[in-house]
Design an enzyme around this catalytic site. Structure first.
Site, PDB file in Angstrom:
ATOM      1  N   GLU A  45       0.844  -1.203   0.000  1.00  0.00           N
ATOM      2  CA  GLU A  45       0.000   0.000   0.000  1.00  0.00           C
ATOM      3  C   GLU A  45       0.871   1.242   0.000  1.00  0.00           C
ATOM      4  OE1 GLU A  45      -1.345  -0.966   4.328  1.00  0.00           O
ATOM      5  OE2 GLU A  45      -1.317   1.228   4.233  1.00  0.00           O
ATOM      6  N   LYS A 133      -7.004  -4.496  10.507  1.00  0.00           N
ATOM      7  CA  LYS A 133      -5.673  -4.008  10.897  1.00  0.00           C
ATOM      8  C   LYS A 133      -5.732  -3.624  12.376  1.00  0.00           C
ATOM      9  CE  LYS A 133      -3.388   0.388   9.907  1.00  0.00           C
ATOM     10  NZ  LYS A 133      -2.882   1.207   8.814  1.00  0.00           N
TER      11      LYS A 133
END
Ligand SMILES: O=C(O)C(=O)C[C@H](O)[C@H](O)COP(=O)(O)O
Length: 205
Positions: A45, A133
């Site tokens: 990412e 996450k």
């Protein structure tokens, strides 16, 4: 090309790592991205806090077919749509944002939602997050994750924030499906990245 959202989870669970790039410029982000792909990382990412992040995502996702290039630090639906339009193939949030999860779902793009408590983990999964996450992992511990997973064994948790090469195996042993790593992967010069990341990926196999 047809792509299903579970491809992200498959790649991440195979590697045990999501790579995070937070760089001072889009050019540096692309440099790191290319090296992380060469090292064999399958999900990377680019944080939207990187200046020109959308351009870096566009460049990396148009030139890379080996890795999934995503957007990090996505905190609202507007950013989610911009990132998807730039070619992001997954979205990562530091917070639990149901609007980001919905925006991803609407476009068939997987979302890694941020959560810091058991309640937030369950709300994220009920809202349709693909992975959760655990953020910031530096506020938690592998022992705490082990305890949490006794109650929520189905939760696909990815501790992120302060994870190092030394602590990653401890998180995995505690039941994390993978870890998110930024600083540990991108410290030093881009040219030095590849051998270090390759060794790290091997150590987590
Ligand atoms: O903004 C986000 O969405 C984040 O995920 C914050 C950071 O990028 C991670 O916490 C990486 O942390 P380090 O691995 O310690 O560098």
């Amino acid at each position: 090309m047809r792509e299903f959202r579970w491809r992200l989870a498959e790649r991440v669970v195979a590697d045990r790592v999501i790579g995070i790039i937070r760089a001072p410029s889009a050019g540096t982000a692309v440099s790191y991205g290319e090296r992380l792909v060469s090292a064999g990382l399958g999900a990377i990412e680019v944080s939207l806090s990187t200046p020109g992040a959308l351009g870096a995502i566009r460049t990396l996702s148009s030139q890379e077919s080996r890795a999934l290039i995503g957007a990090g630090t996505v905190i609202d639906a507007h950013q989610a749509v911009l990132a998807i339009e730039a070619g992001a193939r997954f979205l990562v949030c530091p917070i639990l944002s149901t609007e980001v999860i919905r925006a991803g779902s609407r476009h068939g793009v997987p979302v890694v939602a941020g959560a810091a408590t058991p309640t937030e983990i369950v709300v994220a999964l009920e809202a349709g997050a693909d992975l959760v996450k655990l953020f910031p992992a530096s506020q938690s511990s592998p022992k705490a994750l082990r305890d949490l997973l006794q109650a929520l064994p189905h939760a696909p948790v990815v501790p992120t924030g302060g994870v190092t090469a030394a602590t990653a195996p401890e998180w995995i042993a505690a039941g994390a499906v993978a870890v998110g790593m930024g600083g540990e992967l991108t410290r030093g010069e881009p040219e030095d990245t590849e051998p270090r990341v390759r060794a790290l990926l091997d150590s987590l196999k």
